[in-house]
Design a protein around this motif. Structure first.
Motif, PDB file in Angstrom:
ATOM      1  N   PRO A 234      18.319  53.363  24.032  1.00  0.00           N
ATOM      2  CA  PRO A 234      17.478  52.184  24.237  1.00  0.00           C
ATOM      3  C   PRO A 234      16.523  52.409  25.410  1.00  0.00           C
ATOM      4  CG  PRO A 234      19.810  51.600  24.281  1.00  0.00           C
ATOM      5  CD  PRO A 234      19.739  53.086  24.237  1.00  0.00           C
ATOM      6  N   LEU A 235      15.302  51.910  25.262  1.00  0.00           N
ATOM      7  CA  LEU A 235      14.303  52.041  26.329  1.00  0.00           C
ATOM      8  C   LEU A 235      13.896  50.645  26.782  1.00  0.00           C
ATOM      9  CD1 LEU A 235      12.139  53.512  28.027  1.00  0.00           C
ATOM     10  CD2 LEU A 235      10.723  53.663  25.974  1.00  0.00           C
ATOM     11  N   PHE A 236      14.119  50.358  28.062  1.00  0.00           N
ATOM     12  CA  PHE A 236      13.735  49.059  28.619  1.00  0.00           C
ATOM     13  C   PHE A 236      12.556  49.258  29.559  1.00  0.00           C
ATOM     14  CE2 PHE A 236      18.294  48.815  27.758  1.00  0.00           C
ATOM     15  CZ  PHE A 236      18.359  47.647  27.009  1.00  0.00           C
ATOM     16  N   THR A 237      11.733  48.245  29.681  1.00  0.00           N
ATOM     17  CA  THR A 237      10.643  48.345  30.658  1.00  0.00           C
ATOM     18  C   THR A 237      10.754  47.187  31.657  1.00  0.00           C
ATOM     19  OG1 THR A 237       9.206  47.099  29.187  1.00  0.00           O
ATOM     20  CG2 THR A 237       8.988  49.479  29.105  1.00  0.00           C
ATOM     21  N   VAL A 238      10.431  47.493  32.892  1.00  0.00           N
ATOM     22  CA  VAL A 238      10.379  46.457  33.933  1.00  0.00           C
ATOM     23  C   VAL A 238       9.019  46.580  34.605  1.00  0.00           C
ATOM     24  CG1 VAL A 238      11.377  45.606  36.085  1.00  0.00           C
ATOM     25  CG2 VAL A 238      12.868  46.606  34.338  1.00  0.00           C
ATOM     26  N   ALA A 239       8.219  45.522  34.491  1.00  0.00           N
ATOM     27  CA  ALA A 239       6.881  45.568  35.070  1.00  0.00           C
ATOM     28  C   ALA A 239       6.969  45.531  36.594  1.00  0.00           C
ATOM     29  CB  ALA A 239       6.071  44.378  34.571  1.00  0.00           C
ATOM     30  N   GLU A 240       6.029  46.224  37.234  1.00  0.00           N
ATOM     31  CA  GLU A 240       5.968  46.171  38.705  1.00  0.00           C
ATOM     32  C   GLU A 240       5.650  44.726  39.082  1.00  0.00           C
ATOM     33  OE1 GLU A 240       5.760  49.117  41.085  1.00  0.00           O
ATOM     34  OE2 GLU A 240       5.946  47.576  42.608  1.00  0.00           O
ATOM     35  N   GLY A 241       6.646  44.066  39.667  1.00  0.00           N
ATOM     36  CA  GLY A 241       6.429  42.665  40.019  1.00  0.00           C
ATOM     37  C   GLY A 241       6.737  42.482  41.487  1.00  0.00           C
ATOM     38  N   LYS A 242       6.635  41.235  41.940  1.00  0.00           N
ATOM     39  CA  LYS A 242       6.951  40.954  43.343  1.00  0.00           C
ATOM     40  C   LYS A 242       8.455  40.940  43.511  1.00  0.00           C
ATOM     41  CE  LYS A 242       3.192  38.439  45.480  1.00  0.00           C
ATOM     42  NZ  LYS A 242       2.184  39.077  44.659  1.00  0.00           N
ATOM     43  N   VAL A 243       8.917  41.378  44.694  1.00  0.00           N
ATOM     44  CA  VAL A 243      10.336  41.192  45.000  1.00  0.00           C
ATOM     45  C   VAL A 243      10.436  40.043  46.005  1.00  0.00           C
ATOM     46  CG1 VAL A 243      11.059  43.566  44.500  1.00  0.00           C
ATOM     47  CG2 VAL A 243      10.256  43.007  46.784  1.00  0.00           C
ATOM     48  N   ASP A 244      11.544  39.291  45.951  1.00  0.00           N
ATOM     49  CA  ASP A 244      11.691  38.164  46.870  1.00  0.00           C
ATOM     50  C   ASP A 244      12.174  38.656  48.245  1.00  0.00           C
ATOM     51  OD1 ASP A 244      14.405  38.611  46.731  1.00  0.00           O
ATOM     52  OD2 ASP A 244      14.832  36.899  45.435  1.00  0.00           O
ATOM     53  N   GLU A 245      12.465  37.715  49.148  1.00  0.00           N
ATOM     54  CA  GLU A 245      12.809  38.153  50.518  1.00  0.00           C
ATOM     55  C   GLU A 245      14.108  38.957  50.578  1.00  0.00           C
ATOM     56  OE1 GLU A 245      13.948  33.745  50.214  1.00  0.00           O
ATOM     57  OE2 GLU A 245      12.383  35.065  49.477  1.00  0.00           O
ATOM     58  N   ASP A 246      14.961  38.824  49.522  1.00  0.00           N
ATOM     59  CA  ASP A 246      16.173  39.655  49.476  1.00  0.00           C
ATOM     60  C   ASP A 246      15.921  40.987  48.778  1.00  0.00           C
ATOM     61  OD1 ASP A 246      17.930  38.023  50.799  1.00  0.00           O
ATOM     62  OD2 ASP A 246      18.396  36.851  49.001  1.00  0.00           O
ATOM     63  N   GLY A 247      14.677  41.195  48.344  1.00  0.00           N
ATOM     64  CA  GLY A 247      14.359  42.449  47.653  1.00  0.00           C
ATOM     65  C   GLY A 247      14.713  42.405  46.179  1.00  0.00           C
ATOM     66  N   LEU A 248      14.890  41.193  45.621  1.00  0.00           N
ATOM     67  CA  LEU A 248      15.276  41.077  44.202  1.00  0.00           C
ATOM     68  C   LEU A 248      14.058  40.796  43.322  1.00  0.00           C
ATOM     69  CD1 LEU A 248      18.114  40.732  45.484  1.00  0.00           C
ATOM     70  CD2 LEU A 248      18.552  38.968  43.789  1.00  0.00           C
ATOM     71  N   LEU A 249      14.102  41.365  42.119  1.00  0.00           N
ATOM     72  CA  LEU A 249      13.097  41.021  41.112  1.00  0.00           C
ATOM     73  C   LEU A 249      13.500  39.697  40.471  1.00  0.00           C
ATOM     74  CD1 LEU A 249      13.002  44.560  39.525  1.00  0.00           C
ATOM     75  CD2 LEU A 249      11.034  43.450  40.571  1.00  0.00           C
ATOM     76  N   SER A 250      12.564  39.065  39.762  1.00  0.00           N
ATOM     77  CA  SER A 250      12.908  37.792  39.124  1.00  0.00           C
ATOM     78  C   SER A 250      13.930  38.048  38.015  1.00  0.00           C
ATOM     79  CB  SER A 250      11.652  37.170  38.524  1.00  0.00           C
ATOM     80  OG  SER A 250      11.225  37.958  37.431  1.00  0.00           O
ATOM     81  N   ALA A 251      14.729  37.024  37.729  1.00  0.00           N
ATOM     82  CA  ALA A 251      15.760  37.169  36.693  1.00  0.00           C
ATOM     83  C   ALA A 251      15.132  37.528  35.351  1.00  0.00           C
ATOM     84  CB  ALA A 251      16.558  35.881  36.580  1.00  0.00           C
ATOM     85  N   SER A 252      13.930  36.981  35.094  1.00  0.00           N
ATOM     86  CA  SER A 252      13.324  37.243  33.777  1.00  0.00           C
ATOM     87  C   SER A 252      12.901  38.710  33.646  1.00  0.00           C
ATOM     88  CB  SER A 252      12.134  36.312  33.549  1.00  0.00           C
ATOM     89  OG  SER A 252      11.148  36.573  34.534  1.00  0.00           O
ATOM     90  N   ALA A 253      12.564  39.358  34.772  1.00  0.00           N
ATOM     91  CA  ALA A 253      12.122  40.760  34.708  1.00  0.00           C
ATOM     92  C   ALA A 253      13.237  41.687  34.218  1.00  0.00           C
ATOM     93  CB  ALA A 253      11.629  41.212  36.081  1.00  0.00           C
ATOM     94  N   VAL A 254      14.494  41.299  34.489  1.00  0.00           N
ATOM     95  CA  VAL A 254      15.600  42.190  34.103  1.00  0.00           C
ATOM     96  C   VAL A 254      16.487  41.558  33.024  1.00  0.00           C
ATOM     97  CG1 VAL A 254      15.649  43.391  36.317  1.00  0.00           C
ATOM     98  CG2 VAL A 254      17.087  41.372  36.006  1.00  0.00           C
ATOM     99  N   ALA A 255      15.977  40.477  32.411  1.00  0.00           N
ATOM    100  CA  ALA A 255      16.810  39.728  31.460  1.00  0.00           C
ATOM    101  C   ALA A 255      17.246  40.590  30.263  1.00  0.00           C
ATOM    102  CB  ALA A 255      16.067  38.484  30.984  1.00  0.00           C
TER     103      ALA A 255
END
Ligand SMILES: Nc1nc2c(ncn2[C@@H]2O[C@H](COP(=O)(O)OP(=O)(O)OP(=O)(O)O)[C@@H](O)[C@H]2O)c(=O)[nH]1
Ligand SMILES: [Mg+2]
Length: 339
Positions: A234-255
């Motif tokens: 399987p190939l997943f893609t995660v777009a370069e997005g903003k990380v929050d102050e904890d360094g986390l991507l949004s939940a939807s980016a890795v859903a």
């Protein structure tokens, strides 16, 4: 060795193979010996870290090791999948030096030293110690799944590279992270090639890719995977997005990745199929590669015999020469004349 027919036979055969590998010494620097020594070390590790523990029939959680290039975003991805900061991301390369394993609290017993990766000390605190494995219990990881954030496979730090290879060899499933900038690099492909040869279960994450380039880059990467024997990964893609102050991507980016991992965790037969694929591939590869070590060991024995013969021949020749010289007087004549 006869073909093992039961799990107990298989365990016995592998324990004997491990002993044989441990006692095969390759001290002479013959051509290609470095590669054989490396192979020998890696096989011993994989038998101890993964194959033997996995052969004991159990419903152990699926160990997913997140591996890939430094800076690809592995630690960020692990944190984002878990939903809290469990492992440190960072701007310095490399950042992760000590592996971090996140598991459901109910699965804690599976990850003690007696089971997998017995040579890594367990710790509950973050450290930079490559000899330690930090265990993080978290309710955000479903039962039946564990996620391990590994050091990089390709930075200048050799210890990272060796440890990352050891951890990947102990994985049921690789979550292999690459980025738009790095997806055609040689080192990741060497790993992926080895995974394809061993039929290790692998999912690929194309991380940190600009939104507008996702279609093109993922299409190219998918073609590369197909031609290199990883069509079914399987190939997943995660777009370069903003990380929050904890360094986390949004939940939807890795859903998507999260959903896929959670569905594997929930389906014990799908999990068993992943384990079977990786475990059988590992055993098959170990049994092939052990022939290389056996041949290298035989070549060393031949070389020792030849060197010994060379010494004996040289000694015999010198002795014969002395005999001849002392019998016809030449040995002493020069000396006597000189005096
Ligand atoms: N904006 C943005 N920054 C990211 C993303 N992924 C990672 N980063 C940043 O890139 C840097 C490296 O990310 P890490 O998650 O530490 O990368 P890594 O693969 O774990 O690196 P090593 O531990 O060195 O192997 C950090 O500063 C992250 O905050 C992303 O998707 N978007
Ligand atoms: Mg990291």
């Amino acid at each position: 060795m006869t073909t093992p027919t039961t799990p107990t036979d298989m365990i016995t055969a592998l324990v004997r193979l491990r002993e044989a590998l441990q006692t095969a010494h390759l001290p002479l620097d013959l051509p290609g010996v470095e590669e054989r020594r490396k192979e020998q070390r890696e096989m011993i590790d994989q038998i101890e870290d993964y194959v033997l523990p996995r052969l004991i029939p159990t419903d152990a959680p699926l160990l997913t090791v997140v591996g890939g290039s430094t800076g690809a975003g592995k630690s960020t991805l692990v944190n984002s999948l878990v939903g809290t900061r469990v492992t440190e991301p960072g701007v310095l390369r490399p950042t992760t030096r000590s592996p971090v394993l996140v598991h459901n609290p109910a699965d804690a017993d599976w990850f003690d030293k007696e089971r997998i990766l017995p040579d890594l000390a367990r710790t509950s605190r973050a450290s930079g110690d490559p000899g330690a494995l930090q265990l993080v219990p978290s309710e955000s990881v479903p039962q039946g799944l564990a996620i391990l954030d590994a050091p990089d496979i390709d930075s200048v730090e050799e210890r990272n590279r060796v440890l990352a290879a050891q951890l990947l060899a102990a994985a049921d499933l690789w979550l292999f992270v690459t980025s738009a900038a790095r997806y055609a690099d040689q080192v990741p492909w060497d790993f992926l090639k080895a995974a394809a040869e061993r039929s290790t279960a692998v999912a690929i994450v194309l991380d940190r890719t600009p939104q507008e380039a996702i279609a093109e880059v993922s299409g190219h990467l998918a073609r590369m995977l197909t031609t290199r024997g990883l069509r079914d990964s399987p190939l997943f893609t995660v777009a370069e997005g903003k990380v929050d102050e904890d360094g986390l991507l949004s939940a939807s980016a890795v859903a998507d990745i999260r959903g896929w991992l959670h569905s594997l965790a929930a389906d014990s037969s799908a999990r068993a199929a992943v384990v079977k694929q990786t475990l059988e591939g590992a055993i098959r590869t170990i049994s092939h590669h052990s022939h290389d070590v056996a041949d290298a060991s035989a070549a060393q024995a031949d070389m020792v015999a030849r060197l010994r013969q060379d010494v004996v021949t040289a000694y015999d020749e010198a002795l014969r020469e002395i005999d001849r010289a002392s019998a016809d007087g030449t040995l002493l004549r020069g000396e006597v004349l000189a005096r």
